[in-house]
Structure formats: structure tokens, C-alpha cells
Design a protein around this motif. Structure first.
Motif, PDB file in Angstrom:
ATOM      1  N   ASP A 146      79.304  56.301  56.500  1.00  0.00           N
ATOM      2  CA  ASP A 146      79.042  55.898  57.884  1.00  0.00           C
ATOM      3  C   ASP A 146      79.796  54.596  58.144  1.00  0.00           C
ATOM      4  N   GLU A 147      79.678  54.079  59.351  1.00  0.00           N
ATOM      5  CA  GLU A 147      80.478  52.921  59.728  1.00  0.00           C
ATOM      6  C   GLU A 147      80.171  51.691  58.872  1.00  0.00           C
ATOM      7  N   GLU A 148      78.896  51.465  58.584  1.00  0.00           N
ATOM      8  CA  GLU A 148      78.510  50.307  57.772  1.00  0.00           C
ATOM      9  C   GLU A 148      79.130  50.384  56.383  1.00  0.00           C
ATOM     10  N   ARG A 149      78.992  51.533  55.740  1.00  0.00           N
ATOM     11  CA  ARG A 149      79.527  51.706  54.395  1.00  0.00           C
ATOM     12  C   ARG A 149      81.046  51.744  54.411  1.00  0.00           C
ATOM     13  N   ARG A 150      81.591  52.245  55.488  1.00  0.00           N
ATOM     14  CA  ARG A 150      83.052  52.265  55.592  1.00  0.00           C
ATOM     15  C   ARG A 150      83.619  50.834  55.643  1.00  0.00           C
ATOM     16  N   ALA A 151      82.958  49.990  56.421  1.00  0.00           N
ATOM     17  CA  ALA A 151      83.379  48.587  56.492  1.00  0.00           C
ATOM     18  C   ALA A 151      83.330  47.956  55.106  1.00  0.00           C
ATOM     19  N   GLU A 152      82.238  48.190  54.393  1.00  0.00           N
ATOM     20  CA  GLU A 152      82.109  47.622  53.054  1.00  0.00           C
ATOM     21  C   GLU A 152      83.217  48.114  52.128  1.00  0.00           C
ATOM     22  N   ALA A 153      83.508  49.394  52.208  1.00  0.00           N
ATOM     23  CA  ALA A 153      84.529  49.966  51.318  1.00  0.00           C
ATOM     24  C   ALA A 153      85.900  49.374  51.610  1.00  0.00           C
ATOM     25  N   GLU A 154      86.238  49.262  52.887  1.00  0.00           N
ATOM     26  CA  GLU A 154      87.543  48.702  53.257  1.00  0.00           C
ATOM     27  C   GLU A 154      87.669  47.258  52.780  1.00  0.00           C
ATOM     28  N   VAL A 155      86.624  46.483  53.050  1.00  0.00           N
ATOM     29  CA  VAL A 155      86.653  45.069  52.689  1.00  0.00           C
ATOM     30  C   VAL A 155      86.670  44.913  51.161  1.00  0.00           C
ATOM     31  N   TRP A 156      85.875  45.729  50.495  1.00  0.00           N
ATOM     32  CA  TRP A 156      85.814  45.624  49.035  1.00  0.00           C
ATOM     33  C   TRP A 156      87.166  45.947  48.397  1.00  0.00           C
ATOM     34  N   LEU A 157      87.818  46.969  48.917  1.00  0.00           N
ATOM     35  CA  LEU A 157      89.130  47.339  48.368  1.00  0.00           C
ATOM     36  C   LEU A 157      90.122  46.187  48.534  1.00  0.00           C
ATOM     37  N   ALA A 158      90.121  45.574  49.705  1.00  0.00           N
ATOM     38  CA  ALA A 158      91.025  44.444  49.938  1.00  0.00           C
ATOM     39  C   ALA A 158      90.752  43.311  48.947  1.00  0.00           C
ATOM     40  N   PHE A 159      89.469  43.004  48.749  1.00  0.00           N
ATOM     41  CA  PHE A 159      89.124  41.933  47.817  1.00  0.00           C
ATOM     42  C   PHE A 159      89.457  42.308  46.373  1.00  0.00           C
ATOM     43  N   SER A 160      89.250  43.556  46.010  1.00  0.00           N
ATOM     44  CA  SER A 160      89.533  43.984  44.640  1.00  0.00           C
ATOM     45  C   SER A 160      90.999  43.788  44.301  1.00  0.00           C
ATOM     46  N   VAL A 161      91.856  44.154  45.255  1.00  0.00           N
ATOM     47  CA  VAL A 161      93.293  44.012  45.017  1.00  0.00           C
ATOM     48  C   VAL A 161      93.658  42.530  44.918  1.00  0.00           C
ATOM     49  N   ARG A 162      93.064  41.721  45.785  1.00  0.00           N
ATOM     50  CA  ARG A 162      93.383  40.297  45.708  1.00  0.00           C
ATOM     51  C   ARG A 162      92.851  39.684  44.411  1.00  0.00           C
ATOM     52  N   ALA A 163      91.748  40.187  43.920  1.00  0.00           N
ATOM     53  CA  ALA A 163      91.154  39.637  42.694  1.00  0.00           C
ATOM     54  C   ALA A 163      92.119  39.721  41.515  1.00  0.00           C
ATOM     55  N   GLN A 164      93.069  40.636  41.618  1.00  0.00           N
ATOM     56  CA  GLN A 164      94.091  40.746  40.573  1.00  0.00           C
ATOM     57  C   GLN A 164      94.875  39.454  40.408  1.00  0.00           C
ATOM     58  N   VAL A 165      95.073  38.732  41.510  1.00  0.00           N
ATOM     59  CA  VAL A 165      95.908  37.529  41.469  1.00  0.00           C
ATOM     60  C   VAL A 165      95.139  36.276  41.890  1.00  0.00           C
ATOM     61  N   ASP A 166      93.819  36.405  42.061  1.00  0.00           N
ATOM     62  CA  ASP A 166      93.003  35.254  42.467  1.00  0.00           C
ATOM     63  C   ASP A 166      91.845  35.105  41.485  1.00  0.00           C
ATOM     64  N   ALA A 167      91.961  34.105  40.630  1.00  0.00           N
ATOM     65  CA  ALA A 167      90.991  33.928  39.549  1.00  0.00           C
ATOM     66  C   ALA A 167      89.575  33.750  40.074  1.00  0.00           C
ATOM     67  N   ALA A 168      89.441  33.161  41.271  1.00  0.00           N
ATOM     68  CA  ALA A 168      88.114  32.889  41.809  1.00  0.00           C
ATOM     69  C   ALA A 168      87.367  34.174  42.161  1.00  0.00           C
ATOM     70  N   LEU A 169      88.081  35.266  42.361  1.00  0.00           N
ATOM     71  CA  LEU A 169      87.453  36.531  42.745  1.00  0.00           C
ATOM     72  C   LEU A 169      87.366  37.514  41.582  1.00  0.00           C
ATOM     73  N   LYS A 170      88.112  37.247  40.544  1.00  0.00           N
ATOM     74  CA  LYS A 170      88.243  38.188  39.426  1.00  0.00           C
ATOM     75  C   LYS A 170      86.901  38.525  38.772  1.00  0.00           C
ATOM     76  N   GLU A 171      86.098  37.478  38.539  1.00  0.00           N
ATOM     77  CA  GLU A 171      84.853  37.691  37.809  1.00  0.00           C
ATOM     78  C   GLU A 171      83.938  38.685  38.534  1.00  0.00           C
ATOM     79  N   LEU A 172      83.768  38.494  39.833  1.00  0.00           N
ATOM     80  CA  LEU A 172      82.900  39.401  40.579  1.00  0.00           C
ATOM     81  C   LEU A 172      83.442  40.821  40.541  1.00  0.00           C
ATOM     82  N   SER A 173      84.748  40.937  40.676  1.00  0.00           N
ATOM     83  CA  SER A 173      85.377  42.261  40.627  1.00  0.00           C
ATOM     84  C   SER A 173      85.035  42.982  39.328  1.00  0.00           C
TER      85      SER A 173
END
Lengths: 198, 198
Positions: free
Chosen positions: A96-123
Motif C-alpha cells: 500500500d502507499e505507506e509501505r511503498r513509501a517506506e520501501a522506496e526510502v529504505w532502498l535509497a538509504f541502503s544504497v547510500r549506506a554503502q558509502v556512508d559510515a554513519a548509515l552502515k550499521e543500521l543497514s
DNA sequence: TGTTTTTTAATACACATGTATTATTAAGAA
DNA sequence: TTCTTAATAATACATGTGTATTAAAAAACA
């Protein structure tokens, strides 16, 4: 005494604004000015809640994980393995729209976590939690003898985990080719094949 | 007559520099200055090969797709379905350093394509081509009666497609938890379950 | 060697960015 | 009402960015 506002609520409001910017313009479009504007707030106000952009991003990413976890904790499990597995997986997919928003945002953050140490741990932490969750599902099925005899629990866990995340990614990146109904049907198809009716 | 350099070769050299920057600093770290420096070239030189940053990015993304396609076209198919399916899928997964680079870069571009119209078309086209490729594999198996009787070709195609891409994403984002040997084992495990030996 | 044309290098400019600083406003308790 | 303090707004600054422009260098043929 000073004017009182709910500090945490305000931070969530700003993180939600960040989500909207991410969905519209990508994570690279998230400047502090744009998020403040999206939230209807001035730059200085945003800075009262997040001193640096990194803080804002880390909080916004964490909020995705928190929201999903909160929903899962509130689920009404009934002890039926197939049912309980289904309702958990449903919280993880853009159905649904709520979960879709989460999925889109999460994917963006996951990819950035590859090169951003501050996000890596949560990923990594979330990846591990998901694996553990899927593992519990498979172990439960094995324990209740609801699976074919020749399955390998670890392989089945990794297969289910990758299938779910693969469907999420496909649905996020190519919604024209694979809509939410279809990805759910494929999850059902897969579960039909690893859960036998005795 | 002027100095002659291989124009296309130069563009590939620059795109490879862009790949390295993407892997190290993410797509948001790809400024024209940084790519030029990474390629050991001046800003003005880069501009002779790519007038805008968009051109550089589009070319760099296209090159991922081209490289994979070129490898697949050179494969030695032998008519054995399981063998032929395996060698194609092997070209799509981060099983060595070359393929790992492609997978990382492709994922970054795919996510950006969500919000960058100039990249969207290629993203969709490749998704479609992959689906078609997987569909041919499944159809071949069905035709040769190498699958269980109750399978649904479309569902099996989407399942295999999502599984492969899910494993790629997991391996790219969490290499510590899922290395290349392991993702290949899971593909084998899956193929074992959809290909029966008669 | 001299000429032509492409490639390279250097500089400039307007704009967006993260962060810091300062003044202003608003709200609640005395 | 008045005072105290947090919340807000406005401005400033240094830096990085995409793109454009201009001058210099290099290479191949006559």
C-alpha cells in the motif's frame, strides 16, 4: 517557562518531510533547506532539531525501521504458521502507499549506506534482523513438519529473504512491470511450494 | 591533420573512472571535476567527450548494460538447459570483481533512475530484457518437460528473476553476510528445485 | 619545417550547499 | 502583566558545483 513543543514529534515531522523529498527528488536532493521548506519551516528551526544534515538523515533512516518494527509488534498472531508468516511478510512489502513509501526510502538509504559510515550499521543490523526473522519462520515450519523432507533451513531462509527483497526492489524500481498485487501473488506461490499440507 | 585519439575508447576510460568514483563515494560523489581527476584528465578535456554531466552519467550506465550483454553473446551454449541457464545467470551476478563492480554501479544507477528521467528508459529496458531472458529459460524447461507438472511459467519467471536480483542486491549491500560463493549456491539450490531429472 | 585542426589547460561565473551567528518572536509561569 | 527561555527567522560565509569561455599545446600531413 518557555514555549513547549513536542520535540520528538517535531523530529518525526521533519523526517517525514525528508521522506517526501527523497521520493520526489532522490536522496541527493535532500538539502537541509529543501527539507525545511518541505516541512514549512525555516532553516534555523530545522537546525534546532537536527544540528547537522547527517543527524537528520540518520534519524530519517532509523524511522523507517522503527515504523515497520512497531507494526510487526502489533500484529495479531494466531499460531497458524502460514497465517503468521504471511502477516509478517505483508508488513515488509510495498503493498500500500505507506509501505511503498517506506520501501522506496529504505532502498535509497541502503544504497547510500554503502558509502556512508554513519548509515552502515543500521543497514547491516536490519539485514541481520530480517534474516533472523525469516529463519524463525523456516525453523517453525521444519519443526512442525510442514516442509518437504529434503529442504535445507539455512538455504531456504536465504532464498525466501532474497526473494522478498528482490520483489520489493522490482516493485519499487519497476512498478509498471510488477505491481503490488503481483508481488504478493509470487510470495504466495513461493510459500505454496515450501509449505506442504499434511 | 589533427592529433588522433580513439574517441570511443576515451569515453570508456572516463566512464570507468566514473564507475570507480561511484563505488568509492556513491553516485552523489560524481562531479565532473572528480571524474576528470580520477581519469587523470582536466575538466576541459572531459568536456570534449561529454558536454554535460548527464551525458557522462547516461553513457556510464549504458556501458554496464553493454558489457554484460557482450559477455552473454560470447557464451558457449551447449544445448544442455541446466548448463546454458547457469552460464547466463553467472554473468548477471557479482561472482568476481568485474561483475561486482557492474552490480554495484548498476544498483546505484537503478535507484537514481527513479528520479532521473534521462536514465529511466534504460532501467526499464534492461528490466524487461532480463525478464524476457528468464522467461525463455523457463519456457525451454517446460518445453523439454524438465519442470514439475504444476508450475506456472510466468510466476516461475518472476520468482527466478526476483530471486537473482534479490541475491545480487544482498551481496552488494551486505557482502559480510552473504558472499559470492553463497549466493551462487542459493541459485543452484533454486534451480535444483525447479528442474527435475527424468 | 610549417600549417591546420583537434585536444588540452586555465580561468570565470552564477548558483546551491552545509554550517554558524545573530536578532526576533512567542509562550508559559510568577 | 512581566520576565525568562526556547523556538524561530534572517543573514553571512566559505566551499563545491555545472557550465562556458578563452588561450595553449600537440599531432599529422603538406
Amino acid at each position: 517557562m518557555p514555549k513547549i513543543v513536542n520535540h520528538d514529534q517535531r523530529r518525526e515531522l521533519l523526517a517525514e518531510a525528508a521522506w517526501r523529498v527523497i521520493r520526489r527528488e532522490g536522496l541527493e536532493g535532500v538539502s537541509v533547506r529543501r527539507v525545511a521548506e518541505e516541512a514549512g519551516m525555516s532553516l534555523g528551526s530545522l537546525r534546532h532539531y537536527f544540528v547537522t544534515q547527517s543527524e537528520l538523515l540518520a534519524f530519517s533512516m532509523q524511522m523507517v525501521s522503527d515504523r515497520v518494527n512497531q507494526r510487526i509488534m502489533k500484529l495479531a498472531f494466531n499460531g497458524n504458521p502460514r497465517h503468521d508468516i504471511e502477516i509478517v511478510i505483508r508488513e515488509l512489502m510495498p503493498l500500500d502507499e505507506e509501505r511503498r513509501a517506506e520501501a522506496e526510502v529504505w532502498l535509497a538509504f541502503s544504497v547510500r549506506a554503502q558509502v556512508d559510515a554513519a548509515l552502515k550499521e543500521l543497514s547491516q543490523e536490519v539485514h541481520g534482523s530480517l534474516y533472523d526473522g525469516f529463519r524463525k519462520m523456516i525453523d517453525m515450519l521444519v519443526k512442525m513438519k510442514l516442509t518437504p523432507e529434503d529442504i535445507d533451513a539455512e538455504q531456504e531462509t536465504k532464498r525466501l529473504h532474497a526473494l522478498v527483497d528482490g520483489l520489493v526492489v522490482h516493485c519499487v524500481l519497476n512498478p509498471e512491470r510488477l505491481d503490488s498485487d503481483e508481488i504478493w501473488r509470487i510470495v504466495m506461490y513461493h510459500l505454496d511450494r515450501i509449505i506442504v499440507n499434511r
